[in-house]
Motif scaffolding. Structure first.
Motif, PDB file in Angstrom:
ATOM      1  N   LEU A  21      12.352   8.385   1.121  1.00 38.54           N
ATOM      2  CA  LEU A  21      12.331   7.111   0.473  1.00 38.54           C
ATOM      3  C   LEU A  21      11.527   6.945  -0.651  1.00 38.54           C
ATOM      4  CD1 LEU A  21      12.376   4.688   3.850  1.00 38.54           C
ATOM      5  CD2 LEU A  21      14.333   5.231   2.028  1.00 38.54           C
ATOM      6  N   LYS A  22      10.436   7.599  -0.749  1.00 37.24           N
ATOM      7  CA  LYS A  22       9.620   7.674  -1.782  1.00 37.24           C
ATOM      8  C   LYS A  22      10.237   8.060  -3.105  1.00 37.24           C
ATOM      9  CE  LYS A  22       4.911   8.655  -3.685  1.00 37.24           C
ATOM     10  NZ  LYS A  22       3.820   9.681  -3.393  1.00 37.24           N
ATOM     11  N   GLU A  23      10.987   9.418  -2.873  1.00 33.43           N
ATOM     12  CA  GLU A  23      11.413  10.119  -3.933  1.00 33.43           C
ATOM     13  C   GLU A  23      12.915   9.185  -4.379  1.00 33.43           C
ATOM     14  OE1 GLU A  23      12.374  13.967  -2.427  1.00 33.43           O
ATOM     15  OE2 GLU A  23      10.183  14.561  -2.362  1.00 33.43           O
ATOM     16  N   VAL A  24      13.333   8.566  -3.593  1.00 34.02           N
ATOM     17  CA  VAL A  24      14.790   8.102  -3.800  1.00 34.02           C
ATOM     18  C   VAL A  24      14.767   6.735  -4.356  1.00 34.02           C
ATOM     19  CG1 VAL A  24      17.003   7.153  -3.008  1.00 34.02           C
ATOM     20  CG2 VAL A  24      15.963   9.363  -2.050  1.00 34.02           C
ATOM     21  N   ILE A  25      13.654   5.956  -4.061  1.00 34.10           N
ATOM     22  CA  ILE A  25      13.724   4.383  -4.649  1.00 34.10           C
ATOM     23  C   ILE A  25      13.030   4.687  -6.006  1.00 34.10           C
ATOM     24  CG2 ILE A  25      12.559   2.291  -4.400  1.00 34.10           C
ATOM     25  CD1 ILE A  25      12.764   2.804  -1.281  1.00 34.10           C
ATOM     26  N   PRO A  26      13.827   4.135  -6.852  1.00 28.74           N
ATOM     27  CA  PRO A  26      13.206   4.412  -8.325  1.00 28.74           C
ATOM     28  C   PRO A  26      11.886   3.586  -8.564  1.00 28.74           C
ATOM     29  CG  PRO A  26      15.303   2.678  -8.416  1.00 28.74           C
ATOM     30  CD  PRO A  26      14.776   3.193  -6.826  1.00 28.74           C
ATOM     31  N   ARG A  27      11.069   3.925  -9.448  1.00 26.36           N
ATOM     32  CA  ARG A  27       9.869   3.141  -9.738  1.00 26.36           C
ATOM     33  C   ARG A  27      10.263   2.014 -10.574  1.00 26.36           C
ATOM     34  NH1 ARG A  27       4.817   6.026 -10.115  1.00 26.36           N
ATOM     35  NH2 ARG A  27       5.018   8.135  -8.907  1.00 26.36           N
ATOM     36  N   GLN A  28       9.317   0.878 -10.086  1.00 27.66           N
ATOM     37  CA  GLN A  28       9.729  -0.183 -10.502  1.00 27.66           C
ATOM     38  C   GLN A  28       8.365  -0.853 -11.430  1.00 27.66           C
ATOM     39  OE1 GLN A  28      12.522  -1.667 -10.631  1.00 27.66           O
ATOM     40  NE2 GLN A  28      13.318  -0.162  -9.194  1.00 27.66           N
ATOM     41  N   LEU A  29       8.504  -2.039 -12.056  1.00 35.13           N
ATOM     42  CA  LEU A  29       7.064  -2.492 -12.466  1.00 35.13           C
ATOM     43  C   LEU A  29       6.250  -3.237 -11.341  1.00 35.13           C
ATOM     44  CD1 LEU A  29       8.705  -3.928 -15.850  1.00 35.13           C
ATOM     45  CD2 LEU A  29       7.189  -1.966 -15.390  1.00 35.13           C
ATOM     46  N   PHE A  30       6.828  -3.169 -10.050  1.00 35.20           N
ATOM     47  CA  PHE A  30       6.419  -3.826  -9.205  1.00 35.20           C
ATOM     48  C   PHE A  30       6.167  -2.850  -7.804  1.00 35.20           C
ATOM     49  CE2 PHE A  30      10.530  -5.104  -9.051  1.00 35.20           C
ATOM     50  CZ  PHE A  30      11.139  -4.743  -8.044  1.00 35.20           C
ATOM     51  N   GLU A  31       5.289  -3.078  -6.937  1.00 36.87           N
ATOM     52  CA  GLU A  31       4.974  -2.323  -5.928  1.00 36.87           C
ATOM     53  C   GLU A  31       5.956  -2.520  -4.870  1.00 36.87           C
ATOM     54  OE1 GLU A  31       1.049  -1.014  -2.921  1.00 36.87           O
ATOM     55  OE2 GLU A  31       0.960  -2.811  -4.408  1.00 36.87           O
ATOM     56  N   ILE A  32       6.402  -1.425  -4.363  1.00 36.28           N
ATOM     57  CA  ILE A  32       7.455  -1.510  -3.059  1.00 36.28           C
ATOM     58  C   ILE A  32       6.327  -0.669  -1.686  1.00 36.28           C
ATOM     59  CG2 ILE A  32       9.428  -0.576  -2.103  1.00 36.28           C
ATOM     60  CD1 ILE A  32      10.640  -0.928  -4.804  1.00 36.28           C
ATOM     61  N   ARG A  33       6.172  -1.056  -0.739  1.00 34.01           N
ATOM     62  CA  ARG A  33       5.410  -0.752   0.244  1.00 34.01           C
ATOM     63  C   ARG A  33       6.362  -0.224   1.112  1.00 34.01           C
ATOM     64  NH1 ARG A  33       0.086  -3.909   1.005  1.00 34.01           N
ATOM     65  NH2 ARG A  33      -0.839  -4.094  -0.845  1.00 34.01           N
TER      66      ARG A  33
END
Length: 98
Positions: free
Chosen positions: A85-97
């Motif tokens: 999931l960490k690899e698939v979810i794109p980096r955003q300007l906010f944190e996704i836990r």
């Protein structure tokens, strides 16, 4: 284990069906370079030590990512799924836990 020839072996194991369904056949073929074959007989239903693994995203459980696995493996299966999931979810300007 039964040796049927100088370069052939027949292995007989009792495995849970869930383990066979999660990439067992692909792993068998890749490790034997396609030479191994796999056959199975259904032995019946048995009791097992099963747990429900919930994946939390932003501290909320996601039902689509929840699954049931054997009680010995939830940490490793959850860690592998979280890594994917960490690899698939794109980096955003906010944190996704996860």
């Amino acid at each position: 284990m039964e040796y049927t020839g100088p370069d052939r072996v027949v292995l007989i194991y009792e495995l849970p069906l869930a383990e066979i369904l999660t990439d067992f056949f692909d792993a068998l073929k890749s490790r034997t370079r396609g030479y191994a074959s796999f056959g199975y007989d259904f032995l019946g239903y048995r009791e097992g030590d099963l747990v429900k693994l919930d994946i939390l995203i932003n501290r909320e459980p996601v039902d689509a990512l929840s699954f049931i696995c054997h009680g010995d493996r939830p940490y490793y299966r959850g860690k592998a799924l979280a890594g994917r999931l960490k690899e698939v979810i794109p980096r955003q300007l906010f944190e996704i836990r996860i």
